[in-house]
Structure formats: structure tokens, C-alpha cells
Design an enzyme around this catalytic site. Structure first.
Site: not given
Ligand SMILES: C[S@@+](CC[C@H](N)C(=O)[O-])C[C@H]1O[C@@H](n2cnc3c(N)ncnc32)[C@H](O)[C@@H]1O
Length: 289
Positions: A155, A47
Site C-alpha cells: 500500500d 480533509r
Molecule cells: C479502499 S482501500 C482498498 C483496500 C482493499 N484492497 C479492499 O478492497 O478492501 C484503497 C487503498 O488503496 C491505497 N492506494 C491509493 N492510491 C494508491 C497508490 N497510488 N499506490 C498504492 N496504493 C494506493 C490506499 O492507501 C488505500 O489503502
């Protein structure tokens, strides 16, 4: 034959040495609380290798220097490459059922009595989670727009937030557990002609989308009746997770609800003032009790 020096992973173009991996892991942890699993090295190499190409670099050392210099645009891509944005409408439907029960039992009455109701989808990815929340809210309180009821959706990744804000989804990938739930979010009259379908405007009106890094200070002081942070903390190390659970507990109103992801656990909920009320669901223990 002997092999000297640390192991080198061949990327085809750039190579990811153990030192480079450790440096990437340190940057990811310090800036975003991310815990990089050494077993995921090949995935990370592939990636981030794409990012190297995109910015015209040939080695990971130079790439690390770009991130360490605080380049905000590339830092976005860096985090995006290290996490996943996978999400679905009405994912873990039981959480939304609990929320609807809660609204029917008390929150709708509180809203009608003039109290503010705040809901936070933390780590909302491309918006399927907050739109599902809005749809559940309107199912129980159809005139929610008349009251002080709002959903904050945040996010770290501006790319997914752009999709979320647009409210447009590819018709063929907008999967739902049931057609009834789908009709709550998308007017069936739109399909199947359009490639993209738009969420109902009344759902959009309830949500504010913002960029927010969960491991940095949060720019709000008010309390939330519901916090949903699912499948995000899974990327964080244990200490960062613990701090996050503590901060969520602090920001929850008395009796507020916290929902976390299916593979996440809060080790000792009562220690944080939380009481388990179902699968990966917690209620803030009212300090007056
Ligand atoms: C797998 S998705 C989960 C989406 C949703 N909450 C769900 O369960 O379907 C994880 C999300 O966490 C966000 N993320 C990761 N690290 C983060 C951080 N430090 N602060 C805010 N968002 C974060 C990523 O950008 C991603 O969009």
C-alpha cells in the site's frame, strides 16, 4: 451586485479557491495517478483543511508548495486524505471462493511439486484483504509454510501498513460474512476478553508487507499467480487505470488470476491478454494456447 473572480469555498479558516483545487488535482494526478472529482471538493477541502491545521498553515497555496517540495511525510498524509482505506475481511467473498477452487485444482499441486507461488494484494490497506487471502490459502493447503508460497501485500499509506503488519484488530470491528470465516483468521479462544484480537500467526508468516506506489516502477521482476487489486484503481483517471491493467497482465504468470473491485471494469480484457472468468475476475490467457 456583481461577484468578481473565481469562486471561493469557505472552509471556516482556510479557503479553497478553484485555482487551489486545480493545483491540488494536478499534484495528485502527477504523483499518484489520482483523479479528483470536482464534486468531492467539499470533502477534499475538509480533509486537507485538517492537514493545514496540523502543519500550522493557513492557506492551501502554502500547503501545495509543501507537497510540491517533495516533503515525504506530508505527502503521505496528502494521499491518505485524498483516498479511503475502507476494507473488510473476506470482502467480495466470491473472489476468495474462486481462489480456493484454483488452489484445489492446480496451485496446491504446483506448490507441492516445488514451484513458487506468488500472490499480490496491491492496495492492501490495513491488511484485511491479505489476511483473508492467507486464510483461504491455508484452508486448501494447510502446510503451505513447507512450500515456496508467499503473499506480498503493498500500500502507499504507511499508517495502514503499520496496522496490517501488527495483525491486531479491534474485536468489535472485525466483521466477517460468517463465524466460520472469522475462525480461520482469529482463534475464537481470544474473544471476548481482549479489546484487540490478533490474527493467527500462521497467516502472518505467509505475508510480507511493503510500501509501494502503484503508479511508479515496481521493484520486482518475477511473475504472480494471483493479483488482487480491488477498490484502488477507482481513484485513478482512465489512462492510469488502463496502464495499471496492462502492467498487471504483464506481471501475471500464464493462467494467473486478476481480481479487481466491484465498481471497476477492464474495458477490453482480451486486448490485454485477459479472459473474464467471473464477476470482476480475469485469467491471463496463456500465450502458448
Ligand atoms: C479502499 S482501500 C482498498 C483496500 C482493499 N484492497 C479492499 O478492497 O478492501 C484503497 C487503498 O488503496 C491505497 N492506494 C491509493 N492510491 C494508491 C497508490 N497510488 N499506490 C498504492 N496504493 C494506493 C490506499 O492507501 C488505500 O489503502
Amino acid at each position: 451586485m456583481s461577484i468578481d473572480g473565481p469562486p471561493i469555498l469557505d472552509t471556516g479558516e482556510a479557503q479553497l479557491s478553484e485555482d487551489d483545487f486545480q493545483r491540488i488535482a494536478r499534484i495528485a494526478k502527477a504523483g499518484w495517478g489520482l483523479n479528483l472529482d470536482p464534486a468531492k471538493k467539499p470533502l477534499i477541502r475538509s480533509r486537507l483543511g485538517r492537514r493545514l491545521k496540523a502543519v500550522g498553515l493557513t492557506d492551501f497555496k502554502a500547503y501545495c508548495a509543501v507537497i510540491e517540495s517533495g516533503d515525504t511525510v506530508e505527502s503521505e498524509h496528502f494521499v491518505s486524505a485524498l483516498t479511503t482505506n475502507v476494507t473488510h475481511f473476506y470482502r467480495e467473498t466470491h473472489h476468495f471462493e474462486t481462489i480456493e477452487t484454483e488452489f484445489a485444482a492446480s496451485l496446491a499441486a504446483r506448490a507441492k511439486a516445488g514451484h513458487r507461488i506468488r500472490i499480490w494484494s496491491a492496495g492492501c490497506s490495513s491488511g484485511q484483504e491479505p489476511y483473508s487471502l492467507a486464510a483461504s490459502l491455508l484452508a486448501v493447503l494447510p502446510d503451505a509454510a513447507r512450500y515456496d508460497v508467499k503473499i506480498l501485500a503493498t500500500d502507499i499509506d504507511l499508517g495502514v501498513l503499520k496496522t496490517a503488519q501488527s495483525g491486531l484488530y479491534e474485536a468489535k470491528t472485525a466483521a466477517f460474512p460468517t463465524p466460520q470465516l472469522k475462525a480461520r483468521v482469529f482463534d475464537p479462544a481470544q474473544e471476548p476478553a481482549a479489546r484487540d484480537i490478533a490474527v493467527r500467526p500462521e497467516l502472518k508468516a505467509l505475508i510480507t508487507f511493503r510500501r509501494l506506489n502503484l503508479v511508479q516502477p515496481w521493484p520486482f521482476a518475477g511473475q504472480f499467480q494471483i493479483v488482487m487489486c480491488r477498490n484502488v484503481a477507482i481513484y485513478f483517471d482512465k489512462a492510469t487505470q488502463k496502464t495499471l491493467w496492462e502492467r498487471f497482465s504483464e506481471i501475471l504468470a500464464p493462467d494467473g488470476l486478476l481480481f479487481i473491485g466491484h465498481s471497476e471494469r477492464i474495458p477490453n480484457p482480451p486486448e490485454l491478454g485477459l479472459s473474464p472468468i467471473g464477476i470482476t475476475s480475469y485469467r491471463k490467457i496463456n500465450a502458448k494456447n
